[in-house]
Design a protein around this motif. Structure first.
Motif, PDB file in Angstrom:
ATOM      1  N   VAL A 171      62.043  37.945  66.038  1.00  0.00           N
ATOM      2  CA  VAL A 171      61.265  37.808  64.801  1.00  0.00           C
ATOM      3  C   VAL A 171      60.658  39.126  64.345  1.00  0.00           C
ATOM      4  CG1 VAL A 171      60.757  35.391  65.295  1.00  0.00           C
ATOM      5  CG2 VAL A 171      59.115  37.162  65.990  1.00  0.00           C
ATOM      6  N   ASN A 175      53.095  40.915  62.687  1.00  0.00           N
ATOM      7  CA  ASN A 175      52.985  41.465  61.340  1.00  0.00           C
ATOM      8  C   ASN A 175      51.800  42.430  61.287  1.00  0.00           C
ATOM      9  OD1 ASN A 175      52.568  41.920  58.576  1.00  0.00           O
ATOM     10  ND2 ASN A 175      53.278  39.882  58.021  1.00  0.00           N
ATOM     11  N   GLU A 192      50.712  33.462  62.320  1.00  0.00           N
ATOM     12  CA  GLU A 192      51.904  33.784  61.535  1.00  0.00           C
ATOM     13  C   GLU A 192      53.136  33.960  62.413  1.00  0.00           C
ATOM     14  OE1 GLU A 192      54.670  36.576  59.353  1.00  0.00           O
ATOM     15  OE2 GLU A 192      53.553  36.886  61.220  1.00  0.00           O
ATOM     16  N   ILE A 193      52.987  34.640  63.555  1.00  0.00           N
ATOM     17  CA  ILE A 193      54.157  34.864  64.404  1.00  0.00           C
ATOM     18  C   ILE A 193      54.608  33.569  65.076  1.00  0.00           C
ATOM     19  CG2 ILE A 193      52.998  35.502  66.575  1.00  0.00           C
ATOM     20  CD1 ILE A 193      55.119  37.735  66.834  1.00  0.00           C
ATOM     21  N   ARG A 196      56.615  31.754  62.383  1.00  0.00           N
ATOM     22  CA  ARG A 196      57.924  32.387  62.208  1.00  0.00           C
ATOM     23  C   ARG A 196      58.845  32.114  63.390  1.00  0.00           C
ATOM     24  NH1 ARG A 196      58.164  37.769  62.338  1.00  0.00           N
ATOM     25  NH2 ARG A 196      55.942  38.227  62.620  1.00  0.00           N
ATOM     26  N   SER A 197      58.268  32.019  64.588  1.00  0.00           N
ATOM     27  CA  SER A 197      59.080  31.808  65.782  1.00  0.00           C
ATOM     28  C   SER A 197      59.785  30.459  65.778  1.00  0.00           C
ATOM     29  CB  SER A 197      58.208  31.917  67.040  1.00  0.00           C
ATOM     30  OG  SER A 197      57.651  33.211  67.170  1.00  0.00           O
ATOM     31  N   MET A 199      60.364  28.545  62.936  1.00  0.00           N
ATOM     32  CA  MET A 199      61.126  28.280  61.709  1.00  0.00           C
ATOM     33  C   MET A 199      62.624  28.424  61.986  1.00  0.00           C
ATOM     34  SD  MET A 199      58.729  30.246  58.885  1.00  0.00           S
ATOM     35  CE  MET A 199      59.909  30.053  57.544  1.00  0.00           C
ATOM     36  N   ILE A 245      53.031  34.179  52.973  1.00  0.00           N
ATOM     37  CA  ILE A 245      54.236  34.547  53.721  1.00  0.00           C
ATOM     38  C   ILE A 245      55.072  33.332  54.098  1.00  0.00           C
ATOM     39  CG2 ILE A 245      55.073  35.605  55.869  1.00  0.00           C
ATOM     40  CD1 ILE A 245      52.510  37.360  55.801  1.00  0.00           C
ATOM     41  N   VAL A 246      54.426  32.282  54.612  1.00  0.00           N
ATOM     42  CA  VAL A 246      55.184  31.147  55.172  1.00  0.00           C
ATOM     43  C   VAL A 246      55.002  29.846  54.400  1.00  0.00           C
ATOM     44  CG1 VAL A 246      55.021  32.163  57.482  1.00  0.00           C
ATOM     45  CG2 VAL A 246      53.341  30.444  56.780  1.00  0.00           C
ATOM     46  N   ARG A 250      52.928  24.979  56.013  1.00  0.00           N
ATOM     47  CA  ARG A 250      53.000  25.487  57.383  1.00  0.00           C
ATOM     48  C   ARG A 250      51.701  26.170  57.795  1.00  0.00           C
ATOM     49  NH1 ARG A 250      58.397  27.226  55.718  1.00  0.00           N
ATOM     50  NH2 ARG A 250      59.991  25.995  56.788  1.00  0.00           N
TER      51      ARG A 250
END
Length: 328
Positions: A171, A175, A192-193, A196-197, A199, A245-246, A250
């Motif tokens: 990823v 950020n 956030e991470i 993203r992990s 998704m 961002i997401v 989420r």
């Protein structure tokens, strides 16, 4: 089956936490599961780097190669890790002896991408009466309302978390537009991470294991009303950045449940304790919850307006002019 290898990354940025940093390193030395690698990443403080090298010789001490801030320091550790799992500790968060063992045990499930543990506050001068446990996220700790047994969650807590190394690298790491910059109380880089992990990975899970314990030092000034409101405002701004961002769904799912369930109970409990004479600080606890909710919401709305700009620079400008600056 070959045991999973583990790297522990400790990020530090100030000499003011020298004694605590040494205690954190010692707590890693005393783990029931010995890590394969221990990295101490110094966030753009050459004096601290040189001082630590002179004193400590059984861990790897490096300078951050990322942008100033916690995310850049963590990414430096990720880049140097040579293990299956990377666990992160703050420089003021001392780990219990079985901390690492309890985190790593959850990775027997291949669907588990990250595991975080419980963070208990160690108040320098005692918990203020108006500071309920529902608000402990403000000081980087586990708050009332989190699971009491190992459970799937959206995200882990930054002071006590671990990831599969391959996931972090896939990823692109943390950020660097998010997260704390020195004393600037931004955050949400771990939220956030984690989002993203997972998704695009059906069945992937993030797990919270409250038995994996660290104790987080909380200085007296972080128990003040001023810090409480400043952190709330910046949390709102940070959540707005993550939403940009997401996506809102989420980014805000657990927060909506927290606002609908945990906070009303905290308000009613505080008022009840005050009215019955059981706790004269109950009214203060209730008022703090309402103030934190108001400031976080205001920060979020303000953050939504600036989300299309340079997020870090604009957030700093907003913090300089935030309404909590007027609170004495």
């Amino acid at each position: 089956m070959k045991p999973l290898s583990v790297t522990v990354v400790i990020c530090a940025y100030t000499s003011e936490r020298w004694g605590m940093l040494l205690d954190v390193i010692e707590s890693v030395r005393n783990q029931t599961l010995t890590p394969d690698q221990v990295l101490v990443v110094i966030d753009h403080n050459q004096d601290l780097h040189e001082k630590l090298i002179e004193i400590v010789d059984d861990v790897t001490i490096v300078e951050s190669t990322g942008l100033p801030g916690l995310s850049g320091a963590r990414n430096t550790g990720v880049g140097l890790a040579e293990s299956d799992i990377v666990a992160f500790l703050d420089d003021d968060a001392e780990a219990a002896p079985d901390w690492l063992e309890r985190l790593v045990a959850l990775y027997d499930d291949p669907d588990v991408l990250a595991v975080g543990g419980k963070v208990v506050p160690l108040w320098e001068t005692g918990r203020p009466g108006y500071f309920g446990e529902e608000l402990d996220w403000i000081v980087g700790c586990s708050h009332r309302g989190l699971p009491r047994v190992a459970s799937e969650v959206r995200n882990v807590i930054g002071a006590n978390m671990s990831f599969r190394l391959e996931v972090l690298r896939q990823v692109g790491g943390f950020n660097q537009a998010l997260g704390r910059k020195g004393t600037l109380p931004l955050g949400c880089e771990e939220t956030e991470i984690c989002i993203r992990s997972t998704m695009g990975s059906p069945g992937a899970r993030i797990v919270y294991e409250p038995a994996a314990l660290v104790r987080h030092h909380v200085p007296a000034e972080r128990g003040s009303v001023r810090y409480m409101l400043s952190r709330s405002w910046s949390e709102g701004i940070s959540k707005a950045q993550v939403s940009h961002i997401v996506g809102q769904k989420r980014a805000l799912g657990p927060e909506r449940r927290y606002v609908r369930s945990t906070l009303p109970r905290a308000v009613f409990s505080g008022i009840r304790d005050w009215s019955r004479g059981a706790n004269p600080q109950g009214l203060g606890r209730a008022g703090s919850v309402l103030a934190v909710l108001a400031f976080t919401s205001a920060g979020y709305l303000r953050g939504r307006r600036i989300a299309h700009g340079s997020t870090t620079q604009l957030a700093e400008l907003e913090l300089q002019g935030a309404p909590w600056r007027q609170v004495q």
